[in-house]
Design a protein around this motif. Structure first.
Motif, PDB file in Angstrom:
ATOM      1  N   ALA A 209       0.803  -1.225   0.000  1.00 31.26           N
ATOM      2  CA  ALA A 209       0.000   0.000   0.000  1.00 31.26           C
ATOM      3  C   ALA A 209       0.836   1.275   0.000  1.00 31.26           C
TER       4      ALA A 209
ATOM      5  N   LYS B 229       3.287   3.833  -1.322  1.00 30.22           N
ATOM      6  CA  LYS B 229       3.779   4.137  -2.660  1.00 30.22           C
ATOM      7  C   LYS B 229       5.019   5.015  -2.655  1.00 30.22           C
TER       8      LYS B 229
ATOM      9  N   ASP C 237      -1.719   4.258  -1.294  1.00 30.67           N
ATOM     10  CA  ASP C 237      -2.683   4.133  -2.397  1.00 30.67           C
ATOM     11  C   ASP C 237      -3.036   2.655  -2.494  1.00 30.67           C
ATOM     12  N   THR C 238      -4.282   2.319  -2.132  1.00 28.86           N
ATOM     13  CA  THR C 238      -4.668   0.914  -2.092  1.00 28.86           C
ATOM     14  C   THR C 238      -6.164   0.768  -2.322  1.00 28.86           C
ATOM     15  N   THR C 239      -6.609  -0.439  -2.527  1.00 29.32           N
ATOM     16  CA  THR C 239      -8.033  -0.749  -2.650  1.00 29.32           C
ATOM     17  C   THR C 239      -8.390  -1.784  -1.599  1.00 29.32           C
TER      18      THR C 239
ATOM     19  N   HIS D  34     -11.350   2.361  -3.222  1.00 30.73           N
ATOM     20  CA  HIS D  34     -10.045   2.964  -3.464  1.00 30.73           C
ATOM     21  C   HIS D  34      -9.751   3.976  -2.358  1.00 30.73           C
TER      22      HIS D  34
ATOM     23  N   THR E  80      -6.748   6.567  -0.693  1.00 26.29           N
ATOM     24  CA  THR E  80      -5.457   7.236  -0.789  1.00 26.29           C
ATOM     25  C   THR E  80      -5.266   8.124   0.432  1.00 26.29           C
TER      26      THR E  80
ATOM     27  N   ALA F  41     -11.556   8.531   0.388  1.00 24.79           N
ATOM     28  CA  ALA F  41     -12.167   7.246   0.061  1.00 24.79           C
ATOM     29  C   ALA F  41     -13.614   7.510  -0.367  1.00 24.79           C
TER      30      ALA F  41
END
Length: 198
Positions: free
Chosen positions: A119, A121, A144-146, A151, A153, A175
């Motif tokens: 996650a 970045k 930055d992840t799901t 999604h 950030t 989100a």
């Protein structure tokens, strides 16, 4: 209930990411994030969380015996998540939800360095500074992840004491099109235990 859990989960996620001593390069800073997260996973700690999103303010408190033994509460609900079960309280009585909601909460609490690695970045050294009159070291990193199809950030700033422990964190996240600002104050306590409610 979903709104309460979503807010709880978002706070838990933001609480879960950590960092440690600053270094010369971004690659080294990322590795410091991962090492510090492992250190936090091995600790017992309490966290006070303040999340502001639009006109809403949520104040939460979490006790982490381990990442598998959690007591979390805010002004709307309270939850205990243990390997042996999950309990929720929205009034005076503790109940076990008919559907186990622990998975929903746990998905927002990384359990391994690999979760953090996937996650995170970017990371950079924020340098020496002070917080609450104490000397601390800061590090800034982006996530930055799901999660569960959502999604997420965030840009995060972490403050560490001389022992490399996170004592304060600030995060600006987004989100589902909703922005939030979260602060966390963390206290380490080896005597902390989380057990099933009676």
């Amino acid at each position: 209930m979903w709104m309460c859990l979503r807010r709880l989960s978002t706070s838990a996620l933001l609480c879960g990411f950590v960092s440690v001593l600053g270094t010369a390069s971004a690659a080294d800073a990322r590795e410091d994030v991962f090492r510090a997260y492992q250190k936090m996973m091995d600790s017992r700690f309490a966290v006070d969380i303040n999340t502001v999103s639009g006109s809403d303010t949520i104040r939460s408190h979490g006790d982490y015996d381990t990442v598998e033994r959690i007591h979390f509460k805010n002004d709307k609900m309270e939850m205990v998540v243990l390997p042996e079960g999950t309990w929720m309280r929205t009034g005076n009585e503790w109940t076990k939800p008919p559907v186990d909601t622990s998975g929903m909460v746990k998905q927002f609490i990384p359990k391994s360095v690999d979760d953090i690695r996937a996650a995170t970045k970017s990371a950079s050294d924020g340098g020496a500074t002070t917080w609450n009159g104490l000397p601390v070291h800061a590090l800034v990193y982006d996530v930055d992840t799901t999660i569960m199809g959502i999604h997420v950030t965030s840009t995060n700033k972490i403050f560490l004491n001389a022992a490399g422990q996170i004592v304060h964190a600030e995060s600006d996240g987004e989100a589902m099109g909703r922005k939030s600002h979260t602060t966390q104050d963390i206290r380490y306590d080896d005597s902390l235990r989380v057990v099933a409610p009676k």
